[in-house]
Design a protein around this motif. Structure first.
Motif, mmCIF file in Angstrom:
data_model
loop_
_atom_site.group_PDB
_atom_site.id
_atom_site.type_symbol
_atom_site.label_atom_id
_atom_site.label_comp_id
_atom_site.label_asym_id
_atom_site.label_seq_id
_atom_site.Cartn_x
_atom_site.Cartn_y
_atom_site.Cartn_z
ATOM 1 N N VAL A 178 -22.379 -8.534 69.292
ATOM 2 C CA VAL A 178 -21.971 -8.648 70.752
ATOM 3 C C VAL A 178 -21.707 -7.268 71.250
ATOM 4 O O VAL A 178 -21.103 -6.584 70.747
ATOM 5 N N LEU A 179 -22.117 -7.237 72.578
ATOM 6 C CA LEU A 179 -22.221 -5.994 73.460
ATOM 7 C C LEU A 179 -21.462 -6.382 74.981
ATOM 8 O O LEU A 179 -21.869 -7.343 75.189
ATOM 9 N N THR A 180 -20.478 -5.463 75.134
ATOM 10 C CA THR A 180 -19.968 -5.831 76.591
ATOM 11 C C THR A 180 -20.069 -4.222 77.308
ATOM 12 O O THR A 180 -19.859 -3.657 76.724
ATOM 13 N N LEU A 181 -20.275 -4.470 78.756
ATOM 14 C CA LEU A 181 -19.811 -3.133 79.526
ATOM 15 C C LEU A 181 -18.793 -3.497 80.285
ATOM 16 O O LEU A 181 -18.847 -4.638 80.953
ATOM 17 N N GLY A 182 -17.471 -3.160 80.147
ATOM 18 C CA GLY A 182 -16.420 -3.592 80.708
ATOM 19 C C GLY A 182 -14.967 -2.874 80.695
ATOM 20 O O GLY A 182 -15.120 -1.549 79.792
ATOM 21 N N GLY A 183 -14.204 -3.125 81.331
ATOM 22 C CA GLY A 183 -12.708 -2.278 81.313
ATOM 23 C C GLY A 183 -12.038 -2.773 79.886
ATOM 24 O O GLY A 183 -12.760 -3.515 79.241
ATOM 25 N N ALA A 184 -10.909 -2.228 79.727
ATOM 26 C CA ALA A 184 -10.123 -2.432 78.418
ATOM 27 C C ALA A 184 -9.934 -3.849 78.187
ATOM 28 O O ALA A 184 -10.005 -4.461 76.930
ATOM 29 N N ASP A 185 -9.954 -4.701 79.012
ATOM 30 C CA ASP A 185 -9.626 -6.311 79.098
ATOM 31 C C ASP A 185 -10.630 -6.731 78.432
ATOM 32 O O ASP A 185 -10.649 -7.955 77.898
ATOM 33 N N ALA A 186 -12.090 -6.422 78.538
ATOM 34 C CA ALA A 186 -13.171 -7.106 78.060
ATOM 35 C C ALA A 186 -13.314 -7.392 76.341
ATOM 36 O O ALA A 186 -14.058 -7.957 76.104
ATOM 37 N N VAL A 187 -12.263 -6.532 75.985
ATOM 38 C CA VAL A 187 -12.157 -6.674 74.563
ATOM 39 C C VAL A 187 -11.909 -8.226 74.401
ATOM 40 O O VAL A 187 -12.135 -8.863 73.013
#
Lengths: 319, 256
Positions: free
Chosen positions: B60-69
């Motif tokens: 799984v991959l995301t582009l986002g801020g620290a919260d996106a974890v």
């Protein structure tokens, strides 16, 4: 900006589909010469509609490879049409096909795309307002690249014939399709593993059911009412995600969009995403316990009460 | 063995009332909460099923801020084994920027020996509704793409992808590697098991920085449209309203 504007139009039962006619209406604000590329075949009635909507030229590729739908292939045809006409703007109705082909075009031309535009707020420079967050929010966006690529949100613009009809002269041509653009092509169409939702899209009466059903066993009266009125049952997203009913019965933004004469929404609160799929019904009647529910305040008529009390009484009255 | 990459996005939950941030540039999920979209949950389910059937893997991959974890851990609890986090403020990234960043990771992993046969994204993001990131990614990688897919079966080097249409279900046969954007509704996403949750907590997450400065979006601002004035006629309460209801049905041409 160029005076030419190019619209990808989708025929429906031999005519130009409603959402495409809405796109043609908006296109006339964006250029004085409207060109149309027919996604399919341009029968007589399509040409007549195109004339009504002010189209100057109807472009029709005759490549055999286009017989089965492939988004990339259509995008390549659209791109060559855009070049040939010098179109400064290319648009389509915000249908699944219209959106897919235009996203391909935007990727190929390396320009931005604005999806689900509801209005043009400025033409110099081109600025549009479009639906985001399932229609709950409007976003203003500037489109500076050429061609400007956009889709028109369904039912955001009233479809209106042009004050002066267009010539709608037919231009048949062979586009030449690259093999790479046929790597993803429809190979067959049939009843899917998930069932068939065709009935909903064409139904004149739809009885909608939402959370108010209370459980998988709460649909019997709605089904009887639909049968009695010659209609079909449609359900909200909550109902399918609870597993009460199959997904092909879902109505709304991610289900089927319906356009019946009468929509009876039972126990449905009316989230934006549901409303997006039902707002084109001619008459909307809500049955809901909560008189503040969006479905009630947006409906034409409402009965305040529990669907499990109102529907049996209604069925009895109709017996 | 099919290796599947699923791209997800942390967005404000839009199923309830939608609130904008102070300067009107983005949705504010502080009150509604944040989630990945229903399309992405369906994509994860499709990926997990494919990988289970042939011994492949799900990343799984995301582009986002620290919260996106949080969304990455959720994905890890429902069938993903690996996670990649491109740390960046997503509001500055347009669809072309995101597609390019994902393509960079795919190429880097490929160079390191892990190729992805299938890349899945949601059909459209719940918040920004651009309907194009997956298609741009396919072009960036030179792969075929199908949009609005609800079910996928993989057999050897090819995938059958099913798309719901007005006159039935359309099937594509696509040679892998390929990209698909997924529309919810074709599969029932699983709930995380206790074991899945425990594993998700401990799983390492690969960190990456954006490879390029984003070109950004051309967004000028957002607004919540005013509610349309109510036009409703209340026919009455409960079963007592039935005679009025029958009359309305008849007036509207329904055979009642």
């Amino acid at each position: 900006m160029s005076d030419a504007v190019l619209v990808l139009i989708e025929p429906e039962e031999g005519r130009i589909g409603l959402v495409s006619r809405q796109a043609l209406t908006l296109a006339r604000e964006l250029g004085s010469q409207v060109h149309a590329l027919v996604l399919g075949t341009g029968e007589e009635a399509v040409l007549a509609d195109a004339a009504d909507y002010g189209v100057a030229v109807v472009h029709e590729p005759d490549d055999a490879e286009l017989g089965a739908y492939a988004a990339a292939a259509w995008a390549s045809v659209l791109q060559s049409c855009a070049r040939a006409t010098g179109a400064g703007t290319v648009l389509a109705g915000g249908t699944p096909r219209g959106t897919e082909v235009l996203a391909h075009l935007a990727a190929r031309a390396e320009v931005p795309m604005a999806a689900n535009v509801v209005q043009v707020t400025s033409t110099q420079p081109l600025e549009v307002e479009r639906q985001v967050a399932g229609g709950a929010v409007l976003e203003r966006m500037r489109l500076e690249a050429s061609p400007a690529v956009l889709t028109v949100a369904g039912h955001a613009v009233e479809a209106e014939p042009a004050p002066t009809p267009g010539e709608a002269s037919q231009r048949r041509f062979t586009a030449g399709i690259n093999a790479d653009d046929l790597r993803a092509q429809v190979v067959r169409t049939g009843a899917g593993p998930g069932g068939d939702s065709t009935g909903l899209a064409a139904a004149r009466v739809v009885v909608g059911v939402g959370r108010g059903a209370g459980g998988a066993e709460g649909f019997e009266d709605a089904a009887r009412l639909a049968e009695r009125l010659g209609g079909v049952v449609g359900v909200s997203r909550v109902v399918t995600s609870m597993g009460w009913r199959p997904h092909h019965e879902q109505v709304g933004q991610s289900g089927t969009r319906i356009t019946p004469d009468v929509y009876i929404a039972c126990g449905i609160s009316g989230a934006v995403q549901h409303w997006a799929g039902v707002s084109s019904a001619r008459t909307i009647i809500a049955i809901n316990t909560d008189e503040q529910a969006p479905m009630v305040t947006k409906a034409h008529y409402a009965v305040i009460g529990d669907m499990h009390e109102v529907l049996p009484a209604l069925l009895e009255a109709l017996a | 063995m099919t290796n599947v990459l699923v791209c997800v996005k942390r967005s404000a939950d839009i199923t309830g009332e939608v609130v904008l941030n102070q300067d009107g540039t983005a949705l504010d999920g502080r009150f509604s909460g944040y989630a990945m979209s229903a399309h992405e949950l369906a994509a994860l389910e499709i990926a997990a099923t494919i990988a289970e059937n042939d011994g492949g893997s799900v990343t799984v991959l995301t582009l986002g801020g620290a919260d996106a974890v949080e969304q990455l851990r959720e994905a890890l609890s429902v069938g993903a084994q690996n996670a990649v986090h491109i740390q960046a403020d997503p509001t500055g990234f347009g669809p072309t920027d995101v597609a390019r960043e994902v393509a960079e990771v795919v190429r880097a992993h490929e160079a390191g020996g892990t190729g992805y046969d299938l890349i899945l994204l949601g059909n459209d993001a719940a918040d920004t509704g651009n309907f194009q990131t997956g298609i741009r990614l396919a072009y960036a990688l030179g792969r075929p793409v199908v949009a609005g897919v609800q079910q996928i079966e993989v057999d050897g080097g090819a995938a059958s992808m099913h798309v719901g249409a007005a006159d039935g279900t359309e099937t594509y046969e696509v040679a892998l590697p390929a990209v698909a954007t997924v529309l919810e509704g074709g599969v029932q996403p699983r709930y995380p098991s206790l074991r899945g949750r425990m594993r998700a907590k401990r799983a390492p997450i690969e960190q990456a920085d954006p490879a390029t400065e984003p070109a950004g979006t051309a967004v000028l601002g957002l607004r919540v449209p005013p509610a349309e004035p109510s036009r409703v006629t209340i026919l009455g309460e409960g079963p007592e309203a039935v005679p009025a209801l029958v009359e309305i049905l008849r007036k509207n041409g329904v055979e009642a």
